[in-house]
Design an enzyme around this catalytic site. Structure first.
Site, PDB file in Angstrom:
ATOM      1  CG  ASP A  41      -2.280   0.777   1.039  1.00 40.30           C
ATOM      2  OD1 ASP A  41      -2.369   1.595  -0.037  1.00 40.30           O
ATOM      3  OD2 ASP A  41      -3.143   0.495   1.767  1.00 40.30           O
ATOM      4  CB  CYS A  81      -6.201   2.948  -2.114  1.00 45.07           C
ATOM      5  SG  CYS A  81      -4.629   3.545  -1.136  1.00 45.07           S
ATOM      6  CG  HIS A 140     -10.606   0.935  -0.550  1.00 44.09           C
ATOM      7  ND1 HIS A 140      -9.312   1.832  -0.463  1.00 44.09           N
ATOM      8  CD2 HIS A 140     -11.551   1.787   0.224  1.00 44.09           C
ATOM      9  CE1 HIS A 140      -9.487   2.849   0.355  1.00 44.09           C
ATOM     10  NE2 HIS A 140     -10.791   3.014   0.847  1.00 44.09           N
ATOM     11  CG  ASP A 315      -2.290   1.065  -3.809  1.00 46.19           C
ATOM     12  OD1 ASP A 315      -1.128   1.781  -3.429  1.00 46.19           O
ATOM     13  OD2 ASP A 315      -3.139   0.976  -2.766  1.00 46.19           O
ATOM     14  CG  HIS A 316      -1.347   4.965  -5.425  1.00 43.70           C
ATOM     15  ND1 HIS A 316      -0.618   5.466  -4.384  1.00 43.70           N
ATOM     16  CD2 HIS A 316      -2.684   4.418  -4.736  1.00 43.70           C
ATOM     17  CE1 HIS A 316      -1.349   5.361  -3.133  1.00 43.70           C
ATOM     18  NE2 HIS A 316      -2.501   4.866  -3.383  1.00 43.70           N
TER      19      HIS A 316
END
Length: 486
Positions: A41, A81, A140, A315-316
């Protein structure tokens, strides 16, 4: 029927395994490969294998990368997310599902008609005979009901939380930083790693798809003191920051990236906290790297070591002071770029590819690598040609969406951003890796902009009422409008 690329990949796997283990492994190699998927995450590109930050210490992720391919130009479908993970697990773009903000796991398929037709990545593998199991944060919240055969749970939120704020007490965010708690055993990721190790030590009578969702380095950036000690404050290097950076971007760019509850870089400089924040983020990464290492050790010592695909992704991206912010939620490189590493069974070569890829590409890629039939509803691109040849010709771009009609397009060299009001940004990464000089108004780039504009989604679904994002006035208005029209 196994596709041509899967056949080529399979040939590579079989060749490598036969050389390493001899003919005795032929029965194992006739089976579909296992999948071990590790989701981290808020992990940007600050791992050693990505050369993302000079102070990074990630020996276990780097060990994985030493036998895998690292995609150095990998980007999230959304810089948030909820929509990013929904896109990964459905194989559909946010602009198709209308999931632009956070979404409850069980609401994903009620987002709109096309979302309702989706089959989650784990479900697809289960439909083709795989045992599926997960722990932690995969979607999520945790997982959608029934999306995995077995679920090891997830501790709510992102604690443990200090009884009193350590550095930051702004309401609406769990942002904070400092040494807490006392022991690793108090961290949810400790339990997730233990659960994954136990799964890998079990006897499985069919191929498995096992997913582990680790929480750090999501805020709060709090881990035990020993992880901070790995990153002495005097050795911390700060990321590049230009105070006038945003002077040449459209107003809408500032509107959608505003997150008032988070600290700004200017505040961090004035308060003397910037190095402390960077240290805490690095400590959080080193912490999670250690527990990823435990899972990798368990795989390597198991009977599945020779027939398991390992994929690790964040996730990013995440700004840690760049762009005057400590946040994700923007269409700039630092908010979209993340870590993506894929290890094929028995691979022993370290490879890198700078071709633009997206996390939405994971679904069709893992399906192809496993030799399963193609899912025709996937919108991502199978990137196995790049696993075979990292420098293969590649016509695709990485697309990131943040709200209806707000998109970033990234190719090998340029980032083009177009907002719903028609305003634009353009950056040349060969000369401006920090995206400090917006070239969009320069007529010299007119043809290039049109070329990149052609890669934008043809469909921009309405904001789904099940999708929520209220931490920003621009998105709060869109959320409320969608909810009111439900």
């Amino acid at each position: 029927m196994i596709g041509r690329k899967a056949f080529l990949l399979g040939s590579i796997f079989v060749f490598a395994a036969a050389n390493a283990f001899g003919e005795s492994t032929s029965k194992e190699l006739n089976d579909h490969p296992n999948i071990l998927m590790l989701a981290v995450d808020d992990l940007n590109s600050w791992v050693g294998a990505m050369d993302g930050h000079p102070s990074t210490k990630t020996p276990n992720i780097d060990r994985l990368a030493s036998e895998a391919i690292t995609f150095t130009n990998a980007h999230a479908p959304a810089p948030l997310c909820g929509p990013s993970r929904a896109s990964i697990m459905t194989g559909l773009l946010p602009s198709t599902t209308g999931i632009y903000g956070h979404v409850k796991d069980n609401d994903i398929r009620s987002a709109n008609r096309k979302a309702a037709q989706s089959t989650f990545l784990s479900e697809y593998f289960a439909q083709h005979g795989y045992y599926t199991a997960a722990v932690g944060k995969i979607f999520h919240q945790s997982i959608a009901d029934g999306s995995f055969e077995v679920f090891g749970g997830r501790q709510a939120q992102f604690g443990p939380y200090s009884p009193e704020p350590i550095k930051w007490d702004r309401k609406g965010t769990s942002t904070d930083w400092g040494a807490y708690p006392e022991k690793d055993q108090m961290m949810p990721d400790y339990d997730s790693a233990k659960w994954l190790v136990e799964q890998l030590q079990r006897k499985h009578d069919k191929p498995f798809f096992i997913a582990g969702g680790f929480l750090r380095p999501h805020v709060p950036w709090t881990v035990p003191q020993k992880w901070f000690d790995m990153h002495p404050i005097d050795d911390i290097e700060l990321p590049p920051y230009l105070p006038s950076d945003l002077d040449d971007v459209p107003e809408i760019a500032k509107r959608i990236s505003t997150y008032d509850m988070m600290p700004t870089t200017d505040w961090a400089i004035e308060s003397g906290e910037w190095k402390n924040i960077v240290q805490a983020y690095l400590a959080s990464i080193s912490f999670v790297d250690h527990y990823i290492g435990q899972v990798l050790d368990a795989l390597e010592s198991s009977e599945y070591a020779g027939n398991t695909i390992v994929v690790l992704w964040g996730d990013h991206g995440y700004d840690v002071g760049e762009k005057n912010r400590f946040a994700k939620m923007a269409l700039w490189e630092t908010s979209t770029k993340t870590t993506l590493i894929i290890k094929s069974p028995n691979s022993s070569s370290k490879l890198t590819s700078n071709r633009p890829v997206s996390l939405v590409d994971l679904y069709p890629t893992l399906v192809e690598m496993a030799g399963l039939p193609e899912n025709p509803f996937n919108e991502g691109h199978d990137i196995t040609p790049l696993i075979i040849n990292p420098n293969a010709e590649w016509e695709h771009v990485a697309l990131t969406t943040f709200g209806p009609n707000n998109h970033a397009v990234k190719n090998d060299r340029y980032r083009y951003i177009r907002y719903e009001d028609g305003s634009e940004e353009l950056y040349d990464h060969s000369t401006d890796p920090n995206e400090w000089n917006n070239l969009a108004s320069n007529p010299f780039y007119f043809d290039l902009k049109n070329e990149l504009k052609a890669k934008l989604p043809k469909e921009n679904a309405e904001w789904s009422p099940v999708s929520q994002y209220k931490s920003n006035e621009y998105f709060k208005a869109l959320t409320e409008k969608a909810t009111a029209s439900e």
